[in-house]
Write an enzyme that holds these catalytic residues in place. Structure first.
Site, PDB file in Angstrom:
ATOM      1  N   HIS A  49      28.707  -5.315   4.552  1.00 26.55           N
ATOM      2  CA  HIS A  49      28.119  -6.142   3.505  1.00 26.55           C
ATOM      3  C   HIS A  49      26.946  -5.400   2.869  1.00 26.55           C
ATOM      4  CE1 HIS A  49      25.887  -7.399   7.222  1.00 26.55           C
ATOM      5  NE2 HIS A  49      24.880  -7.033   6.428  1.00 26.55           N
TER       6      HIS A  49
HETATM    7  C1  T46 Z   1      22.473  -6.232   8.345  1.00 25.51           C
HETATM    8  C2  T46 Z   1      23.008  -5.542   9.538  1.00 25.51           C
HETATM    9  C3  T46 Z   1      22.323  -4.230   9.809  1.00 25.51           C
HETATM   10  C4  T46 Z   1      21.432 -15.275  12.235  1.00 25.51           C
HETATM   11  O1  T46 Z   1      21.565 -16.469  12.524  1.00 25.51           O
HETATM   12  N1  T46 Z   1      20.188 -14.787  11.928  1.00 25.51           N
HETATM   13  C5  T46 Z   1      19.977 -13.493  11.622  1.00 25.51           C
HETATM   14  O2  T46 Z   1      18.830 -13.085  11.366  1.00 25.51           O
HETATM   15  C6  T46 Z   1      21.105 -12.607  11.585  1.00 25.51           C
HETATM   16  C7  T46 Z   1      20.916 -11.139  11.225  1.00 25.51           C
HETATM   17  C8  T46 Z   1      22.343 -13.104  11.881  1.00 25.51           C
HETATM   18  N2  T46 Z   1      22.496 -14.410  12.207  1.00 25.51           N
HETATM   19  C9  T46 Z   1      23.816 -14.928  12.566  1.00 25.51           C
HETATM   20  C10 T46 Z   1      24.825 -14.954  11.434  1.00 25.51           C
HETATM   21  C11 T46 Z   1      26.144 -14.686  12.138  1.00 25.51           C
HETATM   22  O3  T46 Z   1      26.672 -15.897  12.616  1.00 25.51           O
HETATM   23  O4  T46 Z   1      24.360 -14.033  13.547  1.00 25.51           O
HETATM   24  C12 T46 Z   1      25.751 -13.835  13.347  1.00 25.51           C
HETATM   25  C13 T46 Z   1      26.092 -12.354  13.181  1.00 25.51           C
HETATM   26  O5  T46 Z   1      25.543 -11.883  11.940  1.00 25.51           O
HETATM   27  P1  T46 Z   1      26.280 -10.801  11.036  1.00 25.51           P
HETATM   28  O6  T46 Z   1      27.736 -10.947  11.163  1.00 25.51           O
HETATM   29  O7  T46 Z   1      25.692 -10.859   9.658  1.00 25.51           O
HETATM   30  O8  T46 Z   1      25.808  -9.449  11.781  1.00 25.51           O
HETATM   31  P2  T46 Z   1      26.049  -7.927  11.369  1.00 25.51           P
HETATM   32  O9  T46 Z   1      25.783  -7.127  12.577  1.00 25.51           O
HETATM   33  O10 T46 Z   1      27.353  -7.741  10.695  1.00 25.51           O
HETATM   34  O11 T46 Z   1      24.903  -7.626  10.272  1.00 25.51           O
HETATM   35  C14 T46 Z   1      23.535  -7.662  10.626  1.00 25.51           C
HETATM   36  C15 T46 Z   1      22.728  -8.429   9.578  1.00 25.51           C
HETATM   37  O12 T46 Z   1      23.303  -9.710   9.360  1.00 25.51           O
HETATM   38  C16 T46 Z   1      22.641  -7.710   8.253  1.00 25.51           C
HETATM   39  O13 T46 Z   1      21.620  -8.288   7.467  1.00 25.51           O
HETATM   40  O14 T46 Z   1      22.055  -5.604   7.395  1.00 25.51           O
HETATM   41  O15 T46 Z   1      23.011  -6.336  10.733  1.00 25.51           O
END
Ligand code: T46
Length: 138
Positions: A49
């Site tokens: 993303h």
């Molecule tokens: C990024 C990369 C480097 C939350 O509730 N709070 C938070 O602060 C974050 C980051 C995530 N979440 C929840 C949302 C999803 O249900 O945790 C779950 C996993 O998040 P996501 O799929 O977005 O995680 P990544 O590892 O794909 O991405 C993350 C960050 O979301 C993003 O901003 O730049 O790490």
């Protein structure tokens, strides 16, 4: 594409190492949130993303991983394998984190609180968004 990797100053002595990160001194923005990922399943690709506004610094505080950065024109892969190195990831950059070692802990310092409306999770939408964004900047 220019990538900015910071080397933080470890304060080492005969007890071990300590790294301190202060907003505006070591991290180039006000830190509104810190999160970290661990127990990452092998061969998984996280991220996929971009963010419209969010700026972040990624530090692999334990183990190693790779980050693919893509500005819509160029792609670059950066390895994070030292707990005193930080990768700056600006807004409008598609990012993918992969090749996590089993023991990897990836810590992220973010310029804002969690906001799902700041995410662009579709790659074609990202390309359209940056085209429009660059058009508005001219
Ligand atoms: C990024 C990369 C480097 C939350 O509730 N709070 C938070 O602060 C974050 C980051 C995530 N979440 C929840 C949302 C999803 O249900 O945790 C779950 C996993 O998040 P996501 O799929 O977005 O995680 P990544 O590892 O794909 O991405 C993350 C960050 O979301 C993003 O901003 O730049 O790490």
């Amino acid at each position: 594409m220019q990538t900015i990797k910071y080397t933080f100053q470890p304060h080492g002595d005969d007890r071990g190492q300590l790294v301190s990160l202060e907003e505006f001194n070591d991290i180039p923005f006000s830190i509104k949130r810190v999160y970290y990922m661990y127990d990452t399943v092998s061969n998984v690709i996280r991220g996929k993303h971009a963010h419209k506004k969010l700026e972040q610094i990624l530090v692999c505080v334990h183990g190693s991983c790779k980050i693919r950065l893509d500005n819509g024109k160029e792609k670059k892969i950066v390895s994070l394998e030292k707990p005193y190195e930080g990768l700056y990831v600006a807004s409008n950059i598609w990012r993918e984190m992969f090749d996590f070692s089993e023991d990897a802990v990836l810590m992220v310092f973010a310029s804002d609180i969690y906001d799902e409306t700041d995410y662009i999770r579709d790659y074609n939408e990202f390309l359209e968004y940056i085209k429009k964004f660059e058009g508005e900047m001219c």
